[in-house]
Write an enzyme that holds these catalytic residues in place. Sequence first.
Site, PDB file in Angstrom:
ATOM      1  N   GLU A 247      46.931  30.328  43.951  1.00 46.50           N
ATOM      2  CA  GLU A 247      46.638  31.598  43.452  1.00 46.50           C
ATOM      3  C   GLU A 247      47.589  32.331  42.402  1.00 46.50           C
ATOM      4  OE1 GLU A 247      43.672  32.451  47.223  1.00 46.50           O
ATOM      5  OE2 GLU A 247      45.717  33.506  46.984  1.00 46.50           O
ATOM      6  N   GLU A 445      34.411  31.423  45.300  1.00 42.47           N
ATOM      7  CA  GLU A 445      34.671  30.323  46.413  1.00 42.47           C
ATOM      8  C   GLU A 445      34.615  31.088  47.729  1.00 42.47           C
ATOM      9  OE1 GLU A 445      38.592  28.442  46.282  1.00 42.47           O
ATOM     10  OE2 GLU A 445      38.090  27.272  44.614  1.00 42.47           O
TER      11      GLU A 445
END
Length: 530
Positions: A247, A445
């Site tokens: 991320e 997700e």
Amino acid sequence: MEALLTQHAATASPSKRRLRGAGHAAPGRVEFGRAQRSGSARDVLSVAGLGRFFGQAAGAIDHGGSKNSQGVEDVGTVRLFVGLPINSVTDGAAVNSARGIEAGIRAVKLLGADGVELQVFWSVVQPESPDRFSWAGYRAVADMARAEGLSLRVSLRIHGSPGGNVPKLPAWVGSAAAADRDILFTDRNGDRHEDCLSFAVDELPVLAGLSPLQRYEAFFRSFANAFEDLFESTITDVTVGLGPNGELRYPSYPPGSDATKFIGVGEFQCYDKYMLAQLRQHAEAFGQPLWGLSGPHDTPRYHESPDSCDFFRDQGGSWQSPYGDFFLSWYAGKLLSHGDRVLGMASRVFGNKPVELSAKVPFMHWFHGAKSRPAEAVAGFYKSNKKNGYSPVAKVFASHGCTMVVPGMDVCMNKQHRSTGSSPDQLLVQIKNACRRHGARIAGENASLVMTHTSSFSRIRSNILTTERMRPSHFTYQRMGAQFFSPEHWPQFTEFVRSVVCGEWDEDDEERQMAAAVSGSAKAWEAKAV
């Protein structure tokens, strides 16, 4: 176990169904569907704002539109991927539990998934030397997906990941970090994050004479060359890792802990000598040299509440002061610059490939109800005047034609979330608004691995079947493994997929094949566990 799995797979649905019922979409529904590969993919991505590449958009391309268009076109089909185990490959040359992965890929294909996601780690393919890459193991998994006619979403990870026994960084990078500890992110106690290189050294020659950015580019280009023949047939998506857990964020959690399980405020990670040097230089240019001596002194510790110290207090907190805005803006700006550098490089590497480029952002929903949004701020998401901290990030993503992957589409409010001022619904709206404003597409997700709660499946369903314009272009369910095929999970996942796929399914042959594949995969995972 085999009998139970076979029974669940065979009884999970009524007798007449068809997963690929084209043209049978029910009103207000959005069906999963395979990617359509045609035309000049990258050109269409740039013009249409992503998602249009797959030929599923509801409207025409805007006249003379660009990838920074203020309006994002609606997409009629959400593509479904299933994540493969993180440790599918751990030594570069071989596949772990190959039989289980192969059977699992077969099972999700028969269920109706569009593809699978494969996480590819820099530490696995270039473990011992900066001059040699080993792709055999990952190539074997990609060939399994190709053999089943599935699409492949590849996530290129430049940092380590919790679990799975995957090395955090290549050994030779670890040696460089041992010689100069300041190339690693550091908190105010001097503790280092062994799995994450400081963004401040992105362009410094600290890795065997080259910069981390140059090493990342070599990794990306080696992958593109090794898998060249699969870009026209199998690989449809490339997700670029930008930081911890893939991320774009600072590792604001305690060093050595699992970022995916941490829900504290966290701490600023600006105490390596390279970050401090850049802070000092920025403060001097700003005309306030004393502001550059260190990070804020009145911030909470990792697990303390925002109100335990003055900095993040809602009323009168120093985050609202000129100094607070100066520091938070600089800190967030360093994160943005890192993301911009890596995505710019990735765009050059994959710019002529028929793939959708994407990257993940963190879903920092805890303490989102606080005015200061402290968890977001220490992770690097901030914008002056209490504005949307995800907006500058969405702008960078859009400038590179990059889809924003949001890993929290299953998050529901619970007792623990309420105690931390969580607001997942508001955060998701905030992220969507930022992407809508700057013309970036989103994908999704789940945050919790292998869910068994129907409320989580319902939350995913509502987020991906929304009729609003910011519908995800694809959703990846995390992740395959022994629990995934357990009788507690597989039937629920099967019903989830079928509930969002329209049309009828001719059961007999498909059901028998899927039951056999599930049984084979479960046996292989059980053998591995033993």
